[in-house]
Write a protein that holds these residues in place. Structure first.
Motif, PDB file in Angstrom:
ATOM      1  N   VAL A  56      -3.951  13.770  -1.270  1.00 38.47           N
ATOM      2  CA  VAL A  56      -3.770  14.045   0.155  1.00 38.47           C
ATOM      3  C   VAL A  56      -4.920  13.454   0.967  1.00 38.47           C
ATOM      4  N   SER A  57      -4.672  13.226   2.247  1.00 35.91           N
ATOM      5  CA  SER A  57      -5.712  12.704   3.139  1.00 35.91           C
ATOM      6  C   SER A  57      -6.547  13.860   3.689  1.00 35.91           C
ATOM      7  N   SER A  58      -7.714  13.520   4.237  1.00 41.54           N
ATOM      8  CA  SER A  58      -8.553  14.562   4.852  1.00 41.54           C
ATOM      9  C   SER A  58      -7.794  15.212   5.999  1.00 41.54           C
ATOM     10  N   HIS A  59      -7.010  14.413   6.714  1.00 46.38           N
ATOM     11  CA  HIS A  59      -6.244  14.965   7.837  1.00 46.38           C
ATOM     12  C   HIS A  59      -5.291  16.053   7.338  1.00 46.38           C
ATOM     13  N   GLN A  60      -4.605  15.786   6.242  1.00 46.06           N
ATOM     14  CA  GLN A  60      -3.661  16.791   5.713  1.00 46.06           C
ATOM     15  C   GLN A  60      -4.407  18.061   5.291  1.00 46.06           C
ATOM     16  N   ILE A  61      -5.568  17.896   4.661  1.00 46.16           N
ATOM     17  CA  ILE A  61      -6.325  19.075   4.201  1.00 46.16           C
ATOM     18  C   ILE A  61      -6.850  19.863   5.403  1.00 46.16           C
TER      19      ILE A  61
ATOM     20  N   PRO B  56     -17.996  13.357   0.465  1.00 48.09           N
ATOM     21  CA  PRO B  56     -17.928  14.159  -0.767  1.00 48.09           C
ATOM     22  C   PRO B  56     -16.578  14.092  -1.464  1.00 48.09           C
ATOM     23  N   ARG B  57     -15.528  13.755  -0.726  1.00 48.17           N
ATOM     24  CA  ARG B  57     -14.207  13.638  -1.330  1.00 48.17           C
ATOM     25  C   ARG B  57     -14.147  12.549  -2.405  1.00 48.17           C
ATOM     26  N   ALA B  58     -15.091  11.604  -2.317  1.00 47.49           N
ATOM     27  CA  ALA B  58     -15.110  10.493  -3.280  1.00 47.49           C
ATOM     28  C   ALA B  58     -15.608  10.950  -4.657  1.00 47.49           C
TER      29      ALA B  58
ATOM     30  N   ARG C 110       8.422   4.707   6.089  1.00 46.45           N
ATOM     31  CA  ARG C 110       8.260   6.112   5.755  1.00 46.45           C
ATOM     32  C   ARG C 110       9.084   6.408   4.506  1.00 46.45           C
ATOM     33  N   GLY C 111       8.429   6.917   3.483  1.00 44.22           N
ATOM     34  CA  GLY C 111       9.172   7.239   2.265  1.00 44.22           C
ATOM     35  C   GLY C 111       8.228   7.475   1.116  1.00 44.22           C
ATOM     36  N   ASN C 112       8.814   7.896  -0.001  1.00 44.22           N
ATOM     37  CA  ASN C 112       8.040   8.223  -1.190  1.00 44.22           C
ATOM     38  C   ASN C 112       7.851   6.957  -2.021  1.00 44.22           C
ATOM     39  N   PHE C 113       6.599   6.672  -2.393  1.00 46.74           N
ATOM     40  CA  PHE C 113       6.352   5.432  -3.134  1.00 46.74           C
ATOM     41  C   PHE C 113       7.103   5.386  -4.463  1.00 46.74           C
ATOM     42  N   GLY C 114       7.476   6.567  -4.981  1.00 51.09           N
ATOM     43  CA  GLY C 114       8.253   6.609  -6.226  1.00 51.09           C
ATOM     44  C   GLY C 114       9.558   5.829  -6.095  1.00 51.09           C
TER      45      GLY C 114
ATOM     46  N   GLU D 119       3.157  12.316  10.004  1.00 47.29           N
ATOM     47  CA  GLU D 119       1.940  12.230  10.832  1.00 47.29           C
ATOM     48  C   GLU D 119       1.144  10.972  10.489  1.00 47.29           C
ATOM     49  N   ALA D 120       1.095  10.640   9.211  1.00 47.14           N
ATOM     50  CA  ALA D 120       0.400   9.409   8.799  1.00 47.14           C
ATOM     51  C   ALA D 120       1.127   8.200   9.371  1.00 47.14           C
ATOM     52  N   ILE D 121       2.433   8.231   9.332  1.00 40.95           N
ATOM     53  CA  ILE D 121       3.229   7.102   9.839  1.00 40.95           C
ATOM     54  C   ILE D 121       2.978   6.936  11.346  1.00 40.95           C
TER      55      ILE D 121
ATOM     56  N   ASP E 220       0.899  -1.156   0.000  1.00 38.84           N
ATOM     57  CA  ASP E 220       0.000   0.000   0.000  1.00 38.84           C
ATOM     58  C   ASP E 220       0.938   1.206   0.000  1.00 38.84           C
ATOM     59  N   GLY E 221       1.029   1.880  -1.145  1.00 41.31           N
ATOM     60  CA  GLY E 221       1.980   2.990  -1.277  1.00 41.31           C
ATOM     61  C   GLY E 221       1.498   4.262  -0.621  1.00 41.31           C
ATOM     62  N   THR E 222       0.208   4.310  -0.255  1.00 42.76           N
ATOM     63  CA  THR E 222      -0.379   5.538   0.298  1.00 42.76           C
ATOM     64  C   THR E 222      -1.175   5.183   1.560  1.00 42.76           C
ATOM     65  N   LEU E 223      -0.459   4.846   2.589  1.00 38.66           N
ATOM     66  CA  LEU E 223      -1.065   4.325   3.820  1.00 38.66           C
ATOM     67  C   LEU E 223      -2.086   5.289   4.437  1.00 38.66           C
ATOM     68  N   GLY E 224      -1.758   6.573   4.515  1.00 40.03           N
ATOM     69  CA  GLY E 224      -2.673   7.580   5.093  1.00 40.03           C
ATOM     70  C   GLY E 224      -3.149   7.163   6.465  1.00 40.03           C
TER      71      GLY E 224
ATOM     72  N   ASP F  17       4.166   5.731   3.474  1.00 39.97           N
ATOM     73  CA  ASP F  17       3.657   7.094   3.370  1.00 39.97           C
ATOM     74  C   ASP F  17       4.851   8.014   3.572  1.00 39.97           C
ATOM     75  N   GLN F  18       4.819   9.175   2.907  1.00 40.52           N
ATOM     76  CA  GLN F  18       5.945  10.085   3.100  1.00 40.52           C
ATOM     77  C   GLN F  18       5.664  11.076   4.227  1.00 40.52           C
ATOM     78  N   ASP F  19       4.457  11.004   4.772  1.00 42.87           N
ATOM     79  CA  ASP F  19       4.059  11.975   5.788  1.00 42.87           C
ATOM     80  C   ASP F  19       4.268  11.384   7.189  1.00 42.87           C
TER      81      ASP F  19
HETATM   82  C1  LIG Z   1      -5.667   9.769  -0.067  1.00 39.11           C
HETATM   83  S1  LIG Z   1      -4.553   9.501   1.220  1.00 39.11           S
HETATM   84  C2  LIG Z   1      -4.586   7.751   1.454  1.00 39.11           C
HETATM   85  C3  LIG Z   1      -5.635   7.326   2.409  1.00 39.11           C
HETATM   86  C4  LIG Z   1      -5.611   5.853   2.735  1.00 39.11           C
HETATM   87  N1  LIG Z   1      -5.845   5.029   1.584  1.00 39.11           N
HETATM   88  C5  LIG Z   1      -6.641   5.540   3.817  1.00 39.11           C
HETATM   89  O1  LIG Z   1      -7.501   4.698   3.586  1.00 39.11           O
HETATM   90  O2  LIG Z   1      -6.560   6.134   4.875  1.00 39.11           O
HETATM   91  C6  LIG Z   1      -3.021   9.686   0.418  1.00 39.11           C
HETATM   92  C7  LIG Z   1      -1.827   9.457   1.326  1.00 39.11           C
HETATM   93  O3  LIG Z   1      -0.724   9.147   0.488  1.00 39.11           O
HETATM   94  C8  LIG Z   1       0.394   9.868   0.857  1.00 39.11           C
HETATM   95  N2  LIG Z   1       1.187  10.086  -0.357  1.00 39.11           N
HETATM   96  C9  LIG Z   1       0.830  10.791  -1.448  1.00 39.11           C
HETATM   97  N3  LIG Z   1       1.806  10.740  -2.367  1.00 39.11           N
HETATM   98  C10 LIG Z   1       2.783   9.958  -1.836  1.00 39.11           C
HETATM   99  C11 LIG Z   1       4.046   9.518  -2.311  1.00 39.11           C
HETATM  100  N4  LIG Z   1       4.536   9.908  -3.511  1.00 39.11           N
HETATM  101  N5  LIG Z   1       4.783   8.704  -1.523  1.00 39.11           N
HETATM  102  C12 LIG Z   1       4.309   8.320  -0.300  1.00 39.11           C
HETATM  103  N6  LIG Z   1       3.140   8.729   0.208  1.00 39.11           N
HETATM  104  C13 LIG Z   1       2.384   9.530  -0.557  1.00 39.11           C
HETATM  105  C14 LIG Z   1      -0.121  11.141   1.484  1.00 39.11           C
HETATM  106  O4  LIG Z   1       0.823  11.636   2.410  1.00 39.11           O
HETATM  107  C15 LIG Z   1      -1.414  10.658   2.149  1.00 39.11           C
HETATM  108  O5  LIG Z   1      -1.201  10.299   3.482  1.00 39.11           O
END
Ligand SMILES: C[S@@+](CC[C@H](N)C(=O)[O-])C[C@H]1O[C@@H](n2cnc3c(N)ncnc32)[C@H](O)[C@@H]1O
Length: 329
Positions: A105-110, A290-292, A78-82, A59-61, A29-33, A55-57
Motif C-alpha cells: 500500500v502507499s503512504s496515502h492509503q495508510i 522509514p517505510r523503506a 485502473r485495474g488489478n495488475f493480476g 484515488e491513486a488514479i 508500472d503495475g503499481t502506479l500509486g 493501479d486498482q485504487d
Molecule cells: C507502494 S504503492 C506504489 C507507489 C509508487 N511506486 C510510487 O512511487 O508512488 C503500491 C500501489 O499499488 C497499488 N496496488 C497494490 N496491489 C495492486 C494490484 N494487485 N493491482 C493494482 N494496483 C495495486 C496500491 O493501490 C498502491 O497505490
C-alpha cells in the motif's frame, strides 16, 4: 497535496536502473500509486518510449491523472495488475521491455483512516485497495470460522499467537473498527509484543482482503509471457511471503522453488535473476523514509526459449533488439 506527501518512492533509482534497458521500449508500472517511480522511469525513455501505468485504487488514479496531464507517453489504467494480460491492448502482447511492481500500500492509503489499513487510527475495518473488491476486513473478522481465521492469521501474518487471537476475535464479534480490533488483540497479547502482533494481524487481513499473493503469482506468470526476450521484471516487496514467491519464480519459473529439467536433464529456467543478493534500502534512505526499512528488490531478465534450457547465459542479441522495439497503439 504534494507528490511526496502522497508517497515517497522506495529504491527508486535502483529499480529504474535495473528496469530500463531500451529507452524506446514499452513498459508497465503495475503499481502506479503517487507516480514517483513512473516519473523517474519516463525520464529515462525517449519520445518513442511508452508506459502503461496501473493501479486498482481510484484515488491513486485521480492523483496520477492530474500529475501526468501533459505526458503523452503514459497511459493510465485502473485495474488489478493480476489481470494485466486483459487490461493491456491486445496488439501489445509480447512486446514489453519491462514490468515494475512496487507492492503493498502507499503512504496515502495508510494515512487515510477511512481506508482502515492502520491500527494507529480509528476507521472502518475496510482494507480494500480498490472499491471494486467485495471482501472487506470486517467481512473476514466477523464471518470466517475459527479454523479459517486462525490459519489466515498464521499463514499471512506469520503470527504465532494466531489461535488465541482468532478465538478472542470470535468472542468479541461483531467488530466494526480498526481500534476495536486493536483492543481485542491487545487483550490477549502482552504489551511488549503488541505492536509487532498488531502489524502482523493487519498485514494478514490486508493480504487476504486483496488476494495479494494470488494476484502476485498471476502477474508474474502472465507478465513473463508478455515480456520480450531479455525483457525485465523488477519487484519491490515488503514481506517475506511476497519475496519468496518472486525469488522462486525468478530462479526456477515456479513458486515452489523446484528445479525443472528438460528431456535431456538440462535445467529449464525461464528467467535469469539479475541480483544474486536481494537489494535493500541504504541507511540514508531508511532515515528519510522509514517505510523503506522492509523493502527488498529483486530483478530478473526473461530468457529466450533456447537460452532457457541452455544454462541461460547465452541470448540472441539481434532477436532481443528486434523484439524490444515495443510499439504503441
Ligand atoms: C507502494 S504503492 C506504489 C507507489 C509508487 N511506486 C510510487 O512511487 O508512488 C503500491 C500501489 O499499488 C497499488 N496496488 C497494490 N496491489 C495492486 C494490484 N494487485 N493491482 C493494482 N494496483 C495495486 C496500491 O493501490 C498502491 O497505490
Amino acid at each position: 497535496m504534494t507528490h511526496t506527501s502522497y508517497h515517497k518512492p522506495v529504491l527508486r533509482d535502483e529499480a529504474i536502473q535495473f528496469l530500463v534497458t531500451n529507452s524506446h521500449g514499452t513498459y508497465v508500472d503495475g503499481t502506479l500509486g503517487g507516480g514517483g517511480h513512473a516519473v523517474h522511469l519516463l525520464g529515462k525513455l525517449s519520445e518513442k518510449g511508452r508506459l502503461f501505468a496501473m493501479d486498482q485504487d481510484e484515488e491513486a488514479i485521480a492523483h496520477a491523472t492530474e500529475r501526468f496531464t501533459d505526458e503523452p507517453r503514459i497511459k493510465i489504467i485502473r485495474g488489478n495488475f493480476g489481470y494485466l494480460d486483459v487490461l493491456l491492448p491486445r496488439e501489445l502482447h509480447g512486446k514489453l521491455a519491462g514490468i515494475l511492481l512496487d507492492l503493498g500500500v502507499s503512504s496515502h492509503q495508510i494515512d487515510e483512516p477511512e481506508r482502515g489499513f492502520s491500527f494507529q487510527k480509528e476507521g472502518p475495518l475496510d482494507m480494500r485497495m480498490g472499491s471494486l473488491q467485495v471482501t472487506t476486513a470486517a467481512g473476514i473478522v466477523n464471518e470466517y470460522e475459527y479454523e479459517t481465521l486462525r490459519d489466515l492469521l498464521f499463514e499471512y501474518g506469520e503470527e504465532r499467537q494466531s489461535s488465541r487471537i482468532a478465538r478472542a476475535i470470535i468472542e468479541a464479534r461483531p467488530l466494526q473498527t480498526t481500534t476495536e480490533l486493536r483492543d481485542v488483540v491487545a487483550s490477549v497479547v502482552p504489551e511488549r509484543f503488541r505492536n509487532k502482533s498488531l502489524a502482523r494481524i493487519f498485514q494478514a487481513l490486508r493480504i487476504a482482503v486483496n488476494s495479494e499473493l494470488g494476484m502476485l503469482k498471476r502477474v508474474l506468470e502472465k507478465g513473463h509471457a508478455l515480456l520480450c526476450d531479455q525483457g525485465r521484471f523488477v519487484v519491490i516487496t515488503y514481506h517475506s511471503l511476497e519475496d519468496r514467491l518472486c525469488k522462486n519464480f525468478f530462479r526456477y519459473g515456479n513458486f515452489e522453488g523446484k528445479p525443472v529439467k528438460d528431456f535431456y536433464g538440462n535445467e529449464v529456467r525461464p528467467m535469469r535473476p539479475l541480483n544474486k543478493k536481494v537489494i535493500s534500502a541504504s541507511v540514508d534512505e531508511i532515515t528519510n523514509n522509514p517505510r523503506a526499512r522492509s523493502a527488498k528488490l529483486r530483478a530478473a531478465e526473461k530468457l529466450s526459449e533456447r537460452a532457457s534450457s541452455d544454462r541461460g547465459d547465452r541470448v540472441d542479441e539481434d532477436e532481443n533488439r528486434r523484439n524490444n522495439l515495443g510499439g504503441w497503439s
